[in-house]
Design a protein around this motif. Structure first.
Motif, PDB file in Angstrom:
ATOM      1  N   UNK A 127      -2.101   2.244  10.524  1.00 54.02           N
ATOM      2  CA  UNK A 127      -1.040   1.522  10.890  1.00 54.02           C
ATOM      3  C   UNK A 127      -0.113   1.046   9.691  1.00 54.02           C
ATOM      4  N   UNK A 128       1.102   1.677   9.661  1.00 53.56           N
ATOM      5  CA  UNK A 128       2.018   0.932   8.905  1.00 53.56           C
ATOM      6  C   UNK A 128       3.010  -0.434   9.335  1.00 53.56           C
ATOM      7  N   UNK A 129       2.739  -1.093   8.424  1.00 57.12           N
ATOM      8  CA  UNK A 129       3.554  -2.697   8.782  1.00 57.12           C
ATOM      9  C   UNK A 129       4.293  -2.995   7.689  1.00 57.12           C
ATOM     10  N   UNK A 130       5.673  -2.976   7.995  1.00 53.17           N
ATOM     11  CA  UNK A 130       6.702  -3.442   6.980  1.00 53.17           C
ATOM     12  C   UNK A 130       6.688  -5.010   7.235  1.00 53.17           C
ATOM     13  N   UNK A 133       0.670  -1.335   0.035  1.00 57.84           N
ATOM     14  CA  UNK A 133       0.108  -0.099   0.030  1.00 57.84           C
ATOM     15  C   UNK A 133       0.735   1.342   0.009  1.00 57.84           C
ATOM     16  N   UNK A 134       1.991   1.084  -0.263  1.00 53.89           N
ATOM     17  CA  UNK A 134       2.938   2.181  -0.370  1.00 53.89           C
ATOM     18  C   UNK A 134       2.923   3.014  -1.464  1.00 53.89           C
ATOM     19  N   UNK A 135       2.421   2.602  -2.448  1.00 53.07           N
ATOM     20  CA  UNK A 135       2.432   3.469  -3.920  1.00 53.07           C
ATOM     21  C   UNK A 135       1.461   2.975  -4.822  1.00 53.07           C
ATOM     22  N   UNK A 136       1.381   3.258  -6.003  1.00 52.68           N
ATOM     23  CA  UNK A 136       0.338   2.800  -6.997  1.00 52.68           C
ATOM     24  C   UNK A 136      -0.890   2.534  -6.655  1.00 52.68           C
ATOM     25  N   UNK A 137      -1.466   1.462  -6.900  1.00 55.69           N
ATOM     26  CA  UNK A 137      -2.964   0.855  -6.787  1.00 55.69           C
ATOM     27  C   UNK A 137      -3.046   0.705  -5.400  1.00 55.69           C
ATOM     28  N   UNK A 159       7.070  -3.266   1.764  1.00 50.90           N
ATOM     29  CA  UNK A 159       8.147  -4.095   2.075  1.00 50.90           C
ATOM     30  C   UNK A 159       9.556  -3.268   2.059  1.00 50.90           C
ATOM     31  N   UNK A 160       9.473  -2.122   1.313  1.00 51.38           N
ATOM     32  CA  UNK A 160      10.759  -1.073   1.202  1.00 51.38           C
ATOM     33  C   UNK A 160      10.466   0.388   1.605  1.00 51.38           C
ATOM     34  N   UNK A 161       9.261   0.866   0.827  1.00 54.20           N
ATOM     35  CA  UNK A 161       9.125   2.150   0.766  1.00 54.20           C
ATOM     36  C   UNK A 161       8.716   2.500   2.220  1.00 54.20           C
ATOM     37  N   UNK A 162       9.440   2.646   3.365  1.00 54.22           N
ATOM     38  CA  UNK A 162       8.935   3.241   4.445  1.00 54.22           C
ATOM     39  C   UNK A 162       8.684   4.519   4.588  1.00 54.22           C
ATOM     40  N   UNK A 163       9.343   5.321   3.812  1.00 54.05           N
ATOM     41  CA  UNK A 163       9.170   6.845   3.876  1.00 54.05           C
ATOM     42  C   UNK A 163       7.453   7.196   3.081  1.00 54.05           C
ATOM     43  N   UNK A 164       7.357   6.625   2.092  1.00 52.81           N
ATOM     44  CA  UNK A 164       6.298   6.682   1.282  1.00 52.81           C
ATOM     45  C   UNK A 164       4.891   6.347   2.110  1.00 52.81           C
TER      46      UNK A 164
END
Ligand code: NAP
Length: 245
Positions: free
Chosen positions: A57-60, A11-15, A35-40
């Motif tokens: 809530x953000x979860x890597x 959910x960090x970018x795109x669709x 998985x990678x884009x923490x800042x986004x």
């Protein structure tokens, strides 16, 4: 009453980010997996919490890693108590000549797109079955139906697998959890950033609406499938591709 909770993978970018925005605008508490884009992901969380009175809530977590997925789902249940809707959106593609495809790339694509969809569904369904309700929406692709791109035959196979998985999970979890799939055609995201202009033009000519879709146009269908208006839709695949010739 408790707000509904949606967990969106990738959910960090795109669709995925568009789905998060749409569901937040409808009043859902939102879990943003990346998985990678923490800042986004963090920027999106801050934006959504500012605009709507919801919790984000953000979860890597790598959707193909069993331990990370179990931990993610435990964390979400700890924080919110329930998950009403899961959107399996995380996905990757590696376009290459057929003879240059490696087994490890092929496996990586299957692990993320197909096994990842299975893993997250299995873990989230445990809690949905306790609640005797929920919805799972799997983002497949028209590539999984038409399979017309040998350069992405591994991706296409993974997306065909997602459609098969959707139907089996709908059967397994009925009547409590609705499981459906959306098969987008071309959508303007980073996934297609390497395509050259001539190829895009050629592809647009094969679309009845003569253009690629926007991520928001996929998010709108997710919102519909998650709503009561879709109460009699289960085990289905909905093409969202502007119409193919
Ligand atoms: P995108 O812009 O490349 O975004 C991919 C998302 O997936 C990112 O949030 C990424 O997170 C996440 N992701 C990748 N690997 C992951 C993993 N192992 N674990 C967790 N998250 C992971 O792609 P998109 O175009 O929005 O695509 C979203 C979905 O739609 C995919 O399933 C794709 O196959 C499908 N789809 C896309 C199109 C299209 O034309 N764009 C067409 C049909 C179907 P990070 O940012 O942290 O890396």
């Amino acid at each position: 009453m408790d707000k509904k909770v949606v967990l969106i993978t990738g959910a960090s970018r795109g669709i995925g980010a568009s789905i998060a925005k749409k569901m937040a605008s409808l009043g859902y508490n939102v879990v943003l997996n990346y998985v990678q884009s923490e800042e986004k992901a963090t920027a999106l969380k801050e934006d959504l919490e500012k605009k709507y009175s919801i919790q984000v809530l953000t979860v890597k977590a790598d959707v193909s890693n069993e331990d990370e997925i179990k931990n993610m789902v435990d964390l979400v249940i700890q924080q919110f108590g329930h998950i009403d809707c899961l959107v399996n959106n995380a996905g990757i593609a590696i376009d290459s000549l057929v003879e240059e495809k490696t087994v490890s790339d092929f496996q990586h694509i299957l692990n993320v797109n197909l096994i990842g969809t299975f893993l997250v569904s299995r873990e989230v369904a445990k809690s949905m079955l306790k609640e005797k309700s929920g919805c799972i929406i799997n983002i497949s692709s028209t590539n999984g139906i038409d399979t017309m791109y040998p350069y992405s035959l591994d991706y296409d196979a993974s997306k065909a697998g997602v459609i098969s998985l959707t139907k089996n999970l709908a059967k397994e979890y009925a009547p409590f959890i609705h499981v459906n799939s959306i098969a987008p055609g071309w959508v303007n995201t980073e996934m297609n950033k390497e395509l050259d202009a001539d190829y895009i033009k050629e592809e647009e000519e094969n679309i009845l609406l003569h253009r690629f879709g926007e991520p928001e146009e996929i998010a709108n269908v997710v919102a519909f499938l998650a709503s009561e208006d879709a109460s009699y839709i289960n085990g289905s695949v909905i093409r969202v591709d502007g119409g193919s010739k």
